[in-house]
Design an enzyme around this catalytic site. Structure first.
Site, PDB file in Angstrom:
ATOM      1  N   TYR A   1      -6.443  11.804  -2.163  1.00 39.62           N
ATOM      2  CA  TYR A   1      -6.361  10.527  -1.426  1.00 39.62           C
ATOM      3  C   TYR A   1      -5.959  10.799   0.027  1.00 39.62           C
ATOM      4  O   TYR A   1      -6.543  10.259   0.967  1.00 39.62           O
ATOM      5  CB  TYR A   1      -5.366   9.610  -2.123  1.00 39.62           C
TER       6      TYR A   1
ATOM      7  N   LYS B   1      -8.145   9.915   3.384  1.00 38.44           N
ATOM      8  CA  LYS B   1      -7.659   9.023   4.441  1.00 38.44           C
ATOM      9  C   LYS B   1      -7.531   9.768   5.782  1.00 38.44           C
ATOM     10  O   LYS B   1      -7.778   9.184   6.840  1.00 38.44           O
ATOM     11  CB  LYS B   1      -6.327   8.393   4.029  1.00 38.44           C
TER      12      LYS B   1
HETATM   13  N1  LIG Z   1      -1.210  -1.443  -0.270  1.00 39.12           N
HETATM   14  C1  LIG Z   1      -0.776  -0.382   0.395  1.00 39.12           C
HETATM   15  O1  LIG Z   1       0.424  -0.070   0.395  1.00 39.12           O
HETATM   16  C2  LIG Z   1      -1.734   0.489   1.183  1.00 39.12           C
HETATM   17  C3  LIG Z   1      -1.176   1.515   1.949  1.00 39.12           C
HETATM   18  C4  LIG Z   1      -2.032   2.333   2.689  1.00 39.12           C
HETATM   19  C5  LIG Z   1      -3.390   2.102   2.676  1.00 39.12           C
HETATM   20  N2  LIG Z   1      -3.909   1.088   1.915  1.00 39.12           N
HETATM   21  C6  LIG Z   1      -5.369   0.912   1.947  1.00 39.12           C
HETATM   22  O2  LIG Z   1      -5.684  -0.434   2.227  1.00 39.12           O
HETATM   23  C7  LIG Z   1      -6.910  -0.788   1.601  1.00 39.12           C
HETATM   24  C8  LIG Z   1      -6.687  -2.024   0.747  1.00 39.12           C
HETATM   25  O3  LIG Z   1      -5.681  -1.725  -0.177  1.00 39.12           O
HETATM   26  P1  LIG Z   1      -4.899  -2.841  -1.025  1.00 39.12           P
HETATM   27  O4  LIG Z   1      -3.554  -2.282  -1.305  1.00 39.12           O
HETATM   28  O5  LIG Z   1      -5.044  -4.172  -0.399  1.00 39.12           O
HETATM   29  O6  LIG Z   1      -5.729  -2.700  -2.385  1.00 39.12           O
HETATM   30  P2  LIG Z   1      -6.184  -3.729  -3.516  1.00 39.12           P
HETATM   31  O7  LIG Z   1      -5.331  -4.943  -3.529  1.00 39.12           O
HETATM   32  O8  LIG Z   1      -6.328  -2.909  -4.743  1.00 39.12           O
HETATM   33  O9  LIG Z   1      -7.642  -4.106  -2.993  1.00 39.12           O
HETATM   34  C9  LIG Z   1      -8.624  -3.112  -2.875  1.00 39.12           C
HETATM   35  C10 LIG Z   1      -9.848  -3.788  -2.317  1.00 39.12           C
HETATM   36  O10 LIG Z   1     -10.874  -2.782  -2.116  1.00 39.12           O
HETATM   37  C11 LIG Z   1     -12.028  -3.194  -2.817  1.00 39.12           C
HETATM   38  N3  LIG Z   1     -12.790  -2.024  -3.204  1.00 39.12           N
HETATM   39  C12 LIG Z   1     -12.342  -0.855  -3.712  1.00 39.12           C
HETATM   40  N4  LIG Z   1     -13.365  -0.020  -3.909  1.00 39.12           N
HETATM   41  C13 LIG Z   1     -14.489  -0.675  -3.521  1.00 39.12           C
HETATM   42  C14 LIG Z   1     -15.865  -0.339  -3.471  1.00 39.12           C
HETATM   43  N5  LIG Z   1     -16.316   0.844  -3.880  1.00 39.12           N
HETATM   44  N6  LIG Z   1     -16.736  -1.262  -2.996  1.00 39.12           N
HETATM   45  C15 LIG Z   1     -16.315  -2.479  -2.588  1.00 39.12           C
HETATM   46  N7  LIG Z   1     -15.025  -2.846  -2.604  1.00 39.12           N
HETATM   47  C16 LIG Z   1     -14.125  -1.958  -3.088  1.00 39.12           C
HETATM   48  C17 LIG Z   1     -11.524  -4.023  -3.983  1.00 39.12           C
HETATM   49  O11 LIG Z   1     -12.559  -4.890  -4.415  1.00 39.12           O
HETATM   50  P3  LIG Z   1     -12.761  -5.343  -5.962  1.00 39.12           P
HETATM   51  O12 LIG Z   1     -11.409  -5.346  -6.600  1.00 39.12           O
HETATM   52  O13 LIG Z   1     -13.388  -6.701  -5.816  1.00 39.12           O
HETATM   53  O14 LIG Z   1     -13.680  -4.318  -6.516  1.00 39.12           O
HETATM   54  C18 LIG Z   1     -10.405  -4.800  -3.295  1.00 39.12           C
HETATM   55  O15 LIG Z   1     -10.910  -5.875  -2.547  1.00 39.12           O
HETATM   56  C19 LIG Z   1      -7.350   0.444   0.809  1.00 39.12           C
HETATM   57  O16 LIG Z   1      -8.271   1.194   1.578  1.00 39.12           O
HETATM   58  C20 LIG Z   1      -6.045   1.220   0.628  1.00 39.12           C
HETATM   59  O17 LIG Z   1      -6.269   2.603   0.448  1.00 39.12           O
HETATM   60  C21 LIG Z   1      -3.106   0.278   1.159  1.00 39.12           C
END
Ligand SMILES: NC(=O)c1ccc[n+]([C@@H]2O[C@H](COP(=O)([O-])OP(=O)(O)OC[C@H]3O[C@@H](n4cnc5c(N)ncnc54)[C@H](OP(=O)(O)O)[C@@H]3O)[C@@H](O)[C@H]2O)c1
Length: 261
Positions: A167, A171
């Site tokens: 991961y 990133k």
């Molecule tokens: N939350 C954190 O602490 C955090 C920290 C650092 C980075 N991030 C990054 O921020 C982004 C969003 O994270 P989140 O925490 O909000 O996650 P989340 O609530 O699990 O949401 C993930 C989103 O990505 C979509 N997704 C994943 N794979 C996909 C694909 N192949 N095609 C289309 N859509 C896809 C999911 O859509 P469906 O569920 O509809 O498939 C969902 O809308 C990610 O890139 C994650 O790595 C998050």
């Protein structure tokens, strides 16, 4: 302890523009879709779960905004191509691109336990999906001669701790892809920046991390709290708007001070 963002700043220059948010169906992406819509942006909401996408679209429309569902698996080039055609036909070609889709296991694991499937899945879900979206949607920005892109990294791509190596590598790849593109297309009037969050509470992370663990985690952040999805949305809007006109190729750590560079 710092106060969470309670109000998304207003950027009048964004009004009337079209944005694509991948991963807009939940979490950080959904909050960003809502914030864009509150700023008068027409939003194409992507994800794979059509019910979750429709819920975000309905929330935006209920508040008087414009949004469309743009379901696609961003790790499939043909799926992203079809989405690009649908969105451009319905709303016009987006000039604001937010390839946020991604995620995967954030639990650290020893290198020796990373399987070929784990590796390929992390790269596909986070780095290749970002590349496919940029590949399909960038030509219209170049033709227009303007636009803004905000990509999605993670503290896991900035520090060798707290996330699996696959991961983190994916990133870190998003950060370098962002810089390459920013350098290449800056003269076309297109800015490309990256957001790198840490510990943002979403439905998914809040359900996975028990309250005692959340309390313990807070102590690791100089600002004394965990992040909210609106913290990331606010940073994204700033990087899309002309308020950041002299910023490109940057990685903005939305990480409560955990990452400082
Ligand atoms: N939350 C954190 O602490 C955090 C920290 C650092 C980075 N991030 C990054 O921020 C982004 C969003 O994270 P989140 O925490 O909000 O996650 P989340 O609530 O699990 O949401 C993930 C989103 O990505 C979509 N997704 C994943 N794979 C996909 C694909 N192949 N095609 C289309 N859509 C896809 C999911 O859509 P469906 O569920 O509809 O498939 C969902 O809308 C990610 O890139 C994650 O790595 C998050």
């Amino acid at each position: 302890m710092s106060t969470p963002v309670s109000l998304i700043s207003t950027y009048p220059d964004l009004r009337g523009k079209v944005a694509l948010v991948t991963g807009g169906s939940r979490g950080i992406g959904a909050a960003t879709c809502m914030a864009l819509a509150r700023n008068g942006v027409k939003v194409a909401v992507n994800g794979r779960d059509e019910a979750a996408i429709d819920a975000v679209v309905a929330s935006i429309q209920a508040q008087g905004g414009t949004a469309m569902a743009a379901p696609a698996d961003c790790s499939s080039l043909s799926s992203v191509r079809a989405m690009q055609e649908n969105v451009s036909a319905a709303l016009g070609a987006p000039e604001l691109l937010l390839p946020f889709a991604g995620g995967g296991s954030s639990k650290p694991m020893p290198f020796s336990e990373i399987s070929e499937q784990d590796w390929r899945s992390s790269l596909d879900q986070n780095l290749t999906s970002t590349f496919f979206v940029l590949k399909c949607f960038l030509p219209a920005l170049l033709a227009r001669g303007g636009g803004a892109i905000v990509t999605m990294a993670s503290a896991g791509g900035r520090m060798a701790a707290g996330a699996p190596a696959a991961y983190g590598a994916a990133k870190a790849g998003v950060i370098m892809l962002t810089r390459h593109l920013a350098a290449e297309i800056g003269a076309s009037g297109i800015r490309v920046n990256c957001i790198s969050p840490s510990a943002i509470l979403t439905e998914r992370t809040a359900a996975r991390i028990p309250p005692e663990r959340q309390e313990h985690m807070r102590a690791g952040f100089p600002l004394g709290r965990l992040g909210q999805t609106e913290d990331v949305a606010a940073a994204a809007l700033f990087l899309l708007s002309s308020a950041s006109a002299w910023i490109t190729g940057a990685t903005l750590d939305v990480a409560g001070g955990r990452v400082m560079s």
